[in-house]
Design an enzyme around this catalytic site. Structure first.
Site, PDB file in Angstrom:
ATOM      1  N   ASP A  58       6.669  -3.609   0.181  1.00  0.00           N
ATOM      2  CA  ASP A  58       7.473  -3.152   1.308  1.00  0.00           C
ATOM      3  C   ASP A  58       6.570  -2.535   2.366  1.00  0.00           C
ATOM      4  O   ASP A  58       5.817  -1.600   2.089  1.00  0.00           O
ATOM      5  CB  ASP A  58       8.493  -2.108   0.844  1.00  0.00           C
ATOM      6  CG  ASP A  58       9.376  -1.640   1.989  1.00  0.00           C
ATOM      7  OD1 ASP A  58      10.417  -2.274   2.234  1.00  0.00           O
ATOM      8  OD2 ASP A  58       9.009  -0.651   2.660  1.00  0.00           O
ATOM      9  N   TYR A  63       4.015   1.164   9.848  1.00  0.00           N
ATOM     10  CA  TYR A  63       3.107   1.657   8.820  1.00  0.00           C
ATOM     11  C   TYR A  63       1.630   1.400   9.125  1.00  0.00           C
ATOM     12  O   TYR A  63       0.759   1.910   8.434  1.00  0.00           O
ATOM     13  CB  TYR A  63       3.449   1.034   7.465  1.00  0.00           C
ATOM     14  CG  TYR A  63       4.832   1.332   6.951  1.00  0.00           C
ATOM     15  CD1 TYR A  63       5.700   2.201   7.620  1.00  0.00           C
ATOM     16  CD2 TYR A  63       5.301   0.737   5.784  1.00  0.00           C
ATOM     17  CE1 TYR A  63       6.976   2.447   7.148  1.00  0.00           C
ATOM     18  CE2 TYR A  63       6.571   0.990   5.294  1.00  0.00           C
ATOM     19  CZ  TYR A  63       7.415   1.836   5.984  1.00  0.00           C
ATOM     20  OH  TYR A  63       8.672   2.075   5.507  1.00  0.00           O
ATOM     21  N   LYS A  92       9.446  -4.628   8.878  1.00  0.00           N
ATOM     22  CA  LYS A  92      10.538  -4.054   9.654  1.00  0.00           C
ATOM     23  C   LYS A  92      10.216  -4.038  11.144  1.00  0.00           C
ATOM     24  O   LYS A  92       9.057  -3.894  11.535  1.00  0.00           O
ATOM     25  CB  LYS A  92      10.831  -2.622   9.179  1.00  0.00           C
ATOM     26  CG  LYS A  92      11.034  -2.494   7.673  1.00  0.00           C
ATOM     27  CD  LYS A  92      11.285  -1.072   7.245  1.00  0.00           C
ATOM     28  CE  LYS A  92      11.242  -0.939   5.729  1.00  0.00           C
ATOM     29  NZ  LYS A  92       9.860  -0.934   5.200  1.00  0.00           N
ATOM     30  N   HIS A 125      14.481  -1.410  11.380  1.00  0.00           N
ATOM     31  CA  HIS A 125      14.028  -0.189  10.735  1.00  0.00           C
ATOM     32  C   HIS A 125      15.010   0.963  10.911  1.00  0.00           C
ATOM     33  O   HIS A 125      15.236   1.746   9.977  1.00  0.00           O
ATOM     34  CB  HIS A 125      12.646   0.189  11.285  1.00  0.00           C
ATOM     35  CG  HIS A 125      11.809   0.983  10.335  1.00  0.00           C
ATOM     36  ND1 HIS A 125      10.437   0.923  10.312  1.00  0.00           N
ATOM     37  CD2 HIS A 125      12.146   1.861   9.360  1.00  0.00           C
ATOM     38  CE1 HIS A 125       9.967   1.721   9.365  1.00  0.00           C
ATOM     39  NE2 HIS A 125      10.984   2.315   8.784  1.00  0.00           N
ATOM     40  N   SER A 266       2.547   5.146  -4.359  1.00  0.00           N
ATOM     41  CA  SER A 266       1.533   5.986  -4.987  1.00  0.00           C
ATOM     42  C   SER A 266       0.177   5.335  -4.779  1.00  0.00           C
ATOM     43  O   SER A 266       0.060   4.107  -4.744  1.00  0.00           O
ATOM     44  CB  SER A 266       1.804   6.158  -6.482  1.00  0.00           C
ATOM     45  OG  SER A 266       0.777   6.950  -7.066  1.00  0.00           O
ATOM     46  N   ARG A 271       0.052   6.373 -11.899  1.00  0.00           N
ATOM     47  CA  ARG A 271       1.422   6.517 -11.430  1.00  0.00           C
ATOM     48  C   ARG A 271       2.023   5.161 -11.062  1.00  0.00           C
ATOM     49  O   ARG A 271       3.227   4.927 -11.258  1.00  0.00           O
ATOM     50  CB  ARG A 271       1.484   7.449 -10.221  1.00  0.00           C
ATOM     51  CG  ARG A 271       1.342   8.922 -10.550  1.00  0.00           C
ATOM     52  CD  ARG A 271       2.525   9.441 -11.380  1.00  0.00           C
ATOM     53  NE  ARG A 271       3.794   9.281 -10.664  1.00  0.00           N
ATOM     54  CZ  ARG A 271       4.251  10.140  -9.777  1.00  0.00           C
ATOM     55  NH1 ARG A 271       3.558  11.230  -9.463  1.00  0.00           N
ATOM     56  NH2 ARG A 271       5.410   9.930  -9.179  1.00  0.00           N
TER      57      ARG A 271
END
Length: 340
Positions: A58, A63, A92, A125, A266, A271
């Site tokens: 994603d 970003y 997005k 978005h 992460s 994780r």
């Protein structure tokens, strides 16, 4: 190397979307500056995630890391780890591209940065339309969605959807669209269950993907007075112990059993593996009922600097932040912030 098998949900397009994906938002620091210095860590983490079995990625124009994602995907295809069709990639369209004709410009720019011919899902978005100068352009999100329907027809994406749409906005969209959105990506966690919105989306065949899925449970989002559960919450610890899992794994499993996808982020390999290791146990009815009690409507992500803009989807708060941060208005992409 450990391998994990992530099950899928079926979208209304017939596509299979992995129930758990890898989120690539690096976040803003306390000065509201984007954490682009973590881009090399993201590259390493995403490479590991794909190696161990993640197939859902994603991202978004906002970003800044579409170039890095494209590079990792290309490398993994060259190594024979995956084929492009094995992956489900979401991006997005940001506020600045809400005019119908501008949606295609945004999607084509994302494809150029990703170095791909198509993505699997494109989302609007947010429902607001805001210029780079921070001006409310007041473009109806129905117009923006028509732009998404157009890029779908052109084969630039296999599915379209929205993000951060509230219940009323979803109802209006579904009453006026030609293509039912495949997904609505929203904040969902143990404090913010969003039952009415989730139930409505699911009743209409719209798949819900949750972000901020740990809420204030994790230290980076926790602060004095923020609601339970934390990772040492007795109820959650007891349920986790019962199943031999971590509290965060119980939180993700709870959402999965509600039919909701998750995209935790992460940069830690341990994780990343832990987050995806939630498909070998099942919460029982009592577990689900106890966890549901934490739902108090508390929202972790409150971008109150947008609350006076038309189509802001959340409740307004007293004393909102003033001024939209520059980091959410103007930027370039990639680790060196030099890619248009």
């Amino acid at each position: 190397m450990a391998k994990i098998n992530i099950p899928t949900f079926k979208l209304n397009t017939g596509q299979e979307i992995p129930a758990l994906g890898y989120g690539t938002w690096l976040g803003l620091d306390e000065k509201m500056v984007f954490n682009i210095q973590d881009a090399p860590k993201l590259v390493e983490a995403l490479s590991y995630a794909i190696d161990i079995g993640y197939r859902h990625i994603d991202t978004a124009h906002l970003y800044r890391v579409e170039p890095e994602i494209g590079q990792v995907v290309k490398q993994k295809i060259a190594e024979g780890v995956v084929k492009r069709e094995d992956l489900f990639i979401t991006t997005k369209v940001w506020h600045h591209y809400h005019r119908e004709a501008d949606v295609e410009k945004s999607v084509r720019a994302s494809l150029r940065r990703l170095d791909m011919d198509y993505v699997d899902l494109v989302l609007m978005h947010w429902p607001m339309s805001i210029s780079e100068e921070g001006v409310d352009e007041k473009i109806d999100y129905l117009e923006t969605y028509r732009g998404l329907e157009a890029v779908l027809k052109k084969g630039l994406t296999k599915a379209i959807g929205v993000s951060n749409f509230n219940l009323e906005q979803m109802k209006r969209l579904l009453a006026n669209c030609n293509v039912v959105p495949a997904s609505n990506q929203i904040e969902v966690n143990l404090n913010l269950g969003q039952k009415d919105l989730v139930d409505y989306c699911q009743s209409k065949g719209v798949f819900v993907v949750g972000y901020a899925t740990f809420g204030t449970m994790v230290q980076s989002r926790s602060f004095p007075g923020s609601p339970e559960p934390k990772q040492d919450n007795p109820t959650m610890v007891a349920i986790a112990k019962k199943h031999g899992k971590a509290v965060t794994q119980v939180a993700l499993r709870y959402l999965y059993q509600r039919g909701i996808g998750s995209i935790p982020k992460s940069l830690s390999k341990s994780r990343i593996l832990e987050n995806a290791s939630i498909f070998d146990f099942e919460l029982d009815k009592d577990d689900m009922a106890e966890i549901a009690k934490f739902d108090n409507g508390y929202r972790t992500d409150v971008p109150s600097f947008w609350q006076d803009y038309e189509n802001y989807p959340f409740e307004k708060i007293a004393n909102p932040m003033k001024g939209v941060p520059l980091s959410l208005r103007k930027w370039k992409n990639g680790a060196n912030l030099d890619i248009e």
